[in-house]
Motif scaffolding. Structure first.
Motif, short mmCIF file in Angstrom:
data_model
loop_
_atom_site.label_atom_id
_atom_site.label_comp_id
_atom_site.label_asym_id
_atom_site.label_seq_id
_atom_site.Cartn_x
_atom_site.Cartn_y
_atom_site.Cartn_z
N VAL A 7 1.42 -61.77 37.10
CA VAL A 7 2.52 -61.62 36.15
C VAL A 7 3.04 -62.96 35.68
N SER A 8 3.20 -63.90 36.58
CA SER A 8 3.74 -65.21 36.20
C SER A 8 2.82 -65.91 35.22
N GLU A 9 1.51 -65.83 35.48
CA GLU A 9 0.55 -66.46 34.57
C GLU A 9 0.58 -65.80 33.20
N LEU A 10 0.69 -64.45 33.19
CA LEU A 10 0.71 -63.73 31.93
C LEU A 10 1.94 -64.09 31.13
N ASN A 11 3.10 -64.12 31.76
CA ASN A 11 4.33 -64.48 31.05
C ASN A 11 4.30 -65.92 30.56
N SER A 12 3.70 -66.79 31.35
CA SER A 12 3.59 -68.18 30.91
C SER A 12 2.70 -68.29 29.68
N ARG A 13 1.61 -67.51 29.65
CA ARG A 13 0.72 -67.53 28.50
C ARG A 13 1.44 -67.00 27.25
N ILE A 14 2.21 -65.92 27.40
CA ILE A 14 2.95 -65.36 26.27
C ILE A 14 3.98 -66.37 25.77
N ARG A 15 4.69 -67.00 26.70
CA ARG A 15 5.71 -67.98 26.32
C ARG A 15 5.08 -69.15 25.56
N GLU A 16 3.93 -69.58 26.03
CA GLU A 16 3.26 -70.69 25.37
C GLU A 16 2.88 -70.33 23.94
N ARG A 17 2.39 -69.11 23.75
CA ARG A 17 1.99 -68.70 22.41
C ARG A 17 3.21 -68.62 21.47
N LEU A 18 4.30 -68.06 21.98
CA LEU A 18 5.49 -67.88 21.13
C LEU A 18 6.12 -69.22 20.77
N THR A 19 6.21 -70.10 21.73
CA THR A 19 6.91 -71.36 21.49
C THR A 19 6.09 -72.31 20.61
N THR A 20 4.81 -72.07 20.48
CA THR A 20 4.00 -72.93 19.61
C THR A 20 3.84 -72.36 18.21
N ASP A 21 4.45 -71.19 17.97
CA ASP A 21 4.40 -70.59 16.63
C ASP A 21 5.59 -71.14 15.84
N LEU A 22 5.33 -72.02 14.90
CA LEU A 22 6.39 -72.67 14.15
C LEU A 22 7.18 -71.69 13.29
N GLU A 84 12.51 -67.32 21.79
CA GLU A 84 12.13 -67.83 23.11
C GLU A 84 11.66 -66.65 23.96
N PHE A 85 10.81 -66.95 24.92
CA PHE A 85 10.37 -65.93 25.87
C PHE A 85 10.89 -66.31 27.24
N TYR A 86 11.79 -65.48 27.80
CA TYR A 86 12.39 -65.76 29.10
C TYR A 86 11.41 -65.27 30.16
N ARG A 87 10.67 -66.22 30.73
CA ARG A 87 9.55 -65.88 31.58
C ARG A 87 9.91 -65.09 32.84
N PRO A 88 11.02 -65.41 33.57
CA PRO A 88 11.31 -64.66 34.81
C PRO A 88 11.48 -63.15 34.58
N ARG A 89 12.01 -62.77 33.42
CA ARG A 89 12.23 -61.34 33.17
C ARG A 89 11.28 -60.78 32.13
N GLY A 90 10.39 -61.59 31.60
CA GLY A 90 9.45 -61.12 30.61
C GLY A 90 10.14 -60.60 29.36
N GLN A 91 11.13 -61.34 28.87
CA GLN A 91 11.99 -60.86 27.80
C GLN A 91 12.00 -61.83 26.62
N VAL A 92 11.77 -61.24 25.43
CA VAL A 92 11.86 -62.03 24.20
C VAL A 92 13.33 -62.13 23.79
N GLN A 93 13.78 -63.33 23.42
CA GLN A 93 15.18 -63.51 23.02
C GLN A 93 15.27 -64.64 22.01
N ILE A 94 16.43 -64.72 21.38
CA ILE A 94 16.69 -65.81 20.43
C ILE A 94 17.65 -66.80 21.09
N LEU A 95 17.23 -68.05 21.13
CA LEU A 95 18.13 -69.12 21.57
C LEU A 95 18.93 -69.56 20.34
N VAL A 96 20.17 -69.11 20.27
CA VAL A 96 20.99 -69.31 19.08
C VAL A 96 21.58 -70.71 19.09
#
Length: 365
Positions: A7-22, A84-96
């Motif tokens: 799970v941690s690896e999967l969430n890290s991969r998702i976070r990496e993809r989201l944060t690199t999408d300009l 942003e993707f909050y990796r510990p909870r696997g949650q997509v959110q907006i950092l306002v």
């Protein structure tokens, strides 16, 4: 075989993809605020939603200085920030990073306010129609999810309550929840003396079934008093306005409807004590009266009473004998007078004066 992620690896991969999408950086998003939480740390947490979707948002304290208004539920806002993707909870959110008012209030908020206003005009919120909770209900009904923490809390508080507990299960979240809750309330009519309707805490969207008109009218039509117990103390729904009594939590609702067995026992003990004292006083009065009667009816007094009654009987006997003698004398005089009159008319008296009758041999005159 494809690679297996933990799970941690999967969430890290998702976070990496989201944060690199300009395209998901430095964007503006429009929506309605709900579940606004002003944390004591200075951070702000809230949900941005429209008619179909929602996303979590966080506004950290460092970016709060630029706000020129207070965030409140129901506001329409524009927020600027990064997805942003909050990796510990696997949650997509907006950092306002910034936020500003949008025009008017949110559609959901306005719909809710209009519903409240309409139900209030119809009298569903009137205090005069609200009923009190029976002190000693024989049957307590509970409308909630059979799998939720709210039911466990209610049953824990009721414990060994002497009343019968009837659970009417309902879905308390989702599109079908309002009809499910209304049906569960209807199923308890004629059975429960009081009904708890509620669920545990959650977001404003989770509690939305209790803001529905269907549930409000089901509570209004209930023949048994309703105690609403929705969410936490700060959560207020339409169901709370219609219910006969509002409890801040399901546990508090159970405390309200639970018969006060200890109070009842104390009342019974007090009544028993009063009965004992009353009975003891009554017996003491009767004992005193009996003793007084015993002193009144002593042997000497009884002999005096008998003597008086004997003398009275002798006097009555003498009067009776005298009266009887006088009556006999009176009747004897009347008898002699009547006999004298009868003798004066008798033919025998004429014969005694010398008259005779001559008869033939055949006995004829």
């Amino acid at each position: 075989m494809n690679r297996v992620f933990n799970v941690s690896e999967l969430n890290s991969r998702i976070r990496e993809r989201l944060t690199t999408d300009l395209r998901l950086c430095d964007l503006w998003a429009r929506g309605e605020l709900s579940n606004v939480v002003n944390h004591r740390s200075g951070h702000r947490y809230f949900t941005l939603k429209d008619g179909d979707s929602q996303i979590s948002c966080v506004l950290f304290r460092g970016h709060s200085g630029g706000l020129d208004f207070e965030l409140e539920n129901g506001q329409n806002v524009l927020v600027f920030g990064d997805v942003e993707f909050y990796r510990p909870r696997g949650q997509v959110q907006i950092l306002v990073k910034a936020a500003r008012r949008d025009s008017g209030l949110g559609g959901k908020y306005l719909e809710l306010e209009m519903l409240k206003e309409r139900l209030a005009v119809e009298g569903l919120f009137d205090a005069e129609r609200k009923r009190s909770i029976p002190a000693y209900p024989a049957c307590i009904g509970v409308v909630t999810s059979p799998d939720g923490a709210a039911l466990r809390d209610v049953l824990r508080v009721l414990g060994s309550c002497p009343a019968r507990i009837v659970i009417s299960p309902a879905s308390v979240q989702g599109e079908s929840a309002p009809e499910s809750i209304a049906s569960a309330i209807s199923a308890l009519q004629g059975t429960a003396d009081v009904i708890i309707v509620g669920r545990g805490g959650g977001s404003a969207e989770d509690l939305s079934p209790f803001n529905s008109e269907v549930v409000a009218r089901a509570i209004y039509m209930s023949r048994s008093p309703i105690v609403s117990a929705v969410g936490h103390e700060t959560d207020v729904t339409v169901a709370d306005f219609v219910a006969d009594v509002r409890a801040p939590t399901p546990s508090a609702a159970a405390e309200m409807v639970r018969p006060d067995v200890e109070g009842l026992r104390a009342n019974l003990e007090e009544i028993e004590g009063r009965m004992r004292r009353s009975l003891s006083a009554s017996l003491e009065r009767r004992r005193e009266k009996f003793l007084d009667l015993g002193r009144t009816l002593s042997a000497r007094r009884m002999r005096g009473i008998v003597s008086e009654q004997r003398q009275s009987l002798d006097r009555m006997t003498d009067r009776l004998v005298s009266a009887e003698d006088r009556r006999i004398d009176l009747l004897s005089g009347r008898l002699e007078l009547a006999a004298g009159k009868l003798d004066s008319l008798s033919p025998l008296l004429t014969l005694k004066r010398g008259y005779c009758i001559a008869l033939t041999d055949r006995g004829l005159a």
